[in-house]
Design an enzyme around this catalytic site. Sequence first.
Site, PDB file in Angstrom:
ATOM      1  N   LYS A 114      50.031  38.841  47.335  1.00 17.26           N
ATOM      2  CA  LYS A 114      49.658  40.097  47.998  1.00 17.26           C
ATOM      3  C   LYS A 114      50.848  40.733  48.692  1.00 17.26           C
ATOM      4  O   LYS A 114      50.915  41.949  48.793  1.00 17.26           O
ATOM      5  CB  LYS A 114      48.499  39.880  48.977  1.00 17.26           C
ATOM      6  CG  LYS A 114      47.175  39.625  48.261  1.00 17.26           C
ATOM      7  CD  LYS A 114      45.953  39.943  49.108  1.00 17.26           C
ATOM      8  CE  LYS A 114      44.685  39.799  48.275  1.00 17.26           C
ATOM      9  NZ  LYS A 114      43.445  40.006  49.033  1.00 17.26           N
ATOM     10  N   LYS A 196      43.220  36.811  36.968  1.00 17.49           N
ATOM     11  CA  LYS A 196      41.819  36.760  37.407  1.00 17.49           C
ATOM     12  C   LYS A 196      41.238  38.170  37.560  1.00 17.49           C
ATOM     13  O   LYS A 196      41.961  39.112  37.867  1.00 17.49           O
ATOM     14  CB  LYS A 196      41.671  35.935  38.694  1.00 17.49           C
ATOM     15  CG  LYS A 196      41.795  36.699  39.963  1.00 17.49           C
ATOM     16  CD  LYS A 196      41.233  35.959  41.189  1.00 17.49           C
ATOM     17  CE  LYS A 196      41.293  36.931  42.367  1.00 17.49           C
ATOM     18  NZ  LYS A 196      40.572  36.602  43.541  1.00 17.49           N
ATOM     19  N   LYS A 199      38.667  42.627  42.461  1.00 17.59           N
ATOM     20  CA  LYS A 199      38.149  43.906  42.970  1.00 17.59           C
ATOM     21  C   LYS A 199      39.247  44.947  43.049  1.00 17.59           C
ATOM     22  O   LYS A 199      39.003  46.122  42.899  1.00 17.59           O
ATOM     23  CB  LYS A 199      37.641  43.724  44.404  1.00 17.59           C
ATOM     24  CG  LYS A 199      36.321  43.071  44.541  1.00 17.59           C
ATOM     25  CD  LYS A 199      35.838  43.300  45.974  1.00 17.59           C
ATOM     26  CE  LYS A 199      35.119  42.108  46.520  1.00 17.59           C
ATOM     27  NZ  LYS A 199      35.986  41.225  47.301  1.00 17.59           N
TER      28      LYS A 199
END
Length: 332
Positions: A114, A196, A199
């Site tokens: 991130k 993966k 969202k």
Amino acid sequence: MEDKKLIFSGIQPTGTFTLGNYIGAVRNWKPLQEEYNCIYCVVDMHAITVRQDPVKLRQNTLNSYALLMACGIDTEKSILFIQSHVKTHAELSWILGCNTQFGELSRMTQFKDKSQRHADDVNSGLFTYPVLMASDILAYNADLVPVGVDQKQHLELARNIAQRFNQRYGDFFKLPEPYISEIGAKVMSLQDPTKKMSKSDENPNAVILILDDKDTIIRKFKRAVTDSDTEVCYREGKDGINNLMTIYASVTGKSFAEIESEFSGKGYGDFKLAVGEAVADHLAPVRSEFARLSADKAYLKKCYTQGAEKALRYSQRIVSKVYRKVGFVDRT
Ligand code: ATP
Ligand code: LTN
């Protein structure tokens, strides 16, 4: 609460839940209510580690709460609440942070990921995020934590923090165990099946949202990236097909062998259509229940207010004991 093992889990209100969130985590939360005491939480404080639009965050938080109910979380059986409503999580987080090493946090792969993706905002909350997650779990002394496989590393850290606290201050915290489903613990992106499903993917075709309508779901599956082979079978290297088989198995309950024989001699086109239809049919009741619940704002408010009261009462007992253990003076 009766003397059963305690489950805790959380989900971020960073958007509508994906099929990955559903199959890997949330879907399992409903049946667990029959066997365990369950506490589930919409972790809005975690969501702001990445910049959020305040209006959208509020809406996403309320929608996530209603979605969890639509997925079968029963507020009579379980405690369902919004993280920022319960102050003990932040309070415990400070203390646990003082029992967590910089080096441990630096090894978290989600932080590395991130901080690369949001290079303009590598804030300290993003770095200490796993400490807040440990606090969520340890504020209730939970036994089991149902999550997708991507959260395993954070859970191991929570165990290490608990263990260190116990060594320093005397046995107190239970060491929480991960509870990871055998099939579907990592649902992959439909556009890049080595990544993966998430969202926050910018490509809408990569992700099935659990509120997508039937046509959208089928269209996204038809466009799913596979390989140049034609045989529907689960084999190393066939990431796209393996992912579709996993999804199909988890919504139909069929084994891989059954799926292989169902589609033997048929092409990928037939298979993709069948997966799309099975997923859309499986999710249809969630969609309609969500529409019904989100129309009743007063009922939702009653549920999350009561959920927060119960969660506070439960966690306050534990966090007060932690305050005493570390040497803080009693207020009363
Ligand atoms: P974001 O993209 O904003 O980081 P996310 O989609 O990864 O969000 P979370 O709220 O972080 O979702 O995760 C909620 C739960 O869903 C966690 O238990 C997580 O392990 C699980 N989960 C998330 N993505 C997947 C996936 N692709 N397959 C299986 N489980 C998943
Ligand atoms: N970090 C998790 C969400 C989360 C969580 C938790 C899961 C926050 N607190 C406590 C289980 C238990 C995620 O990003 N999926």
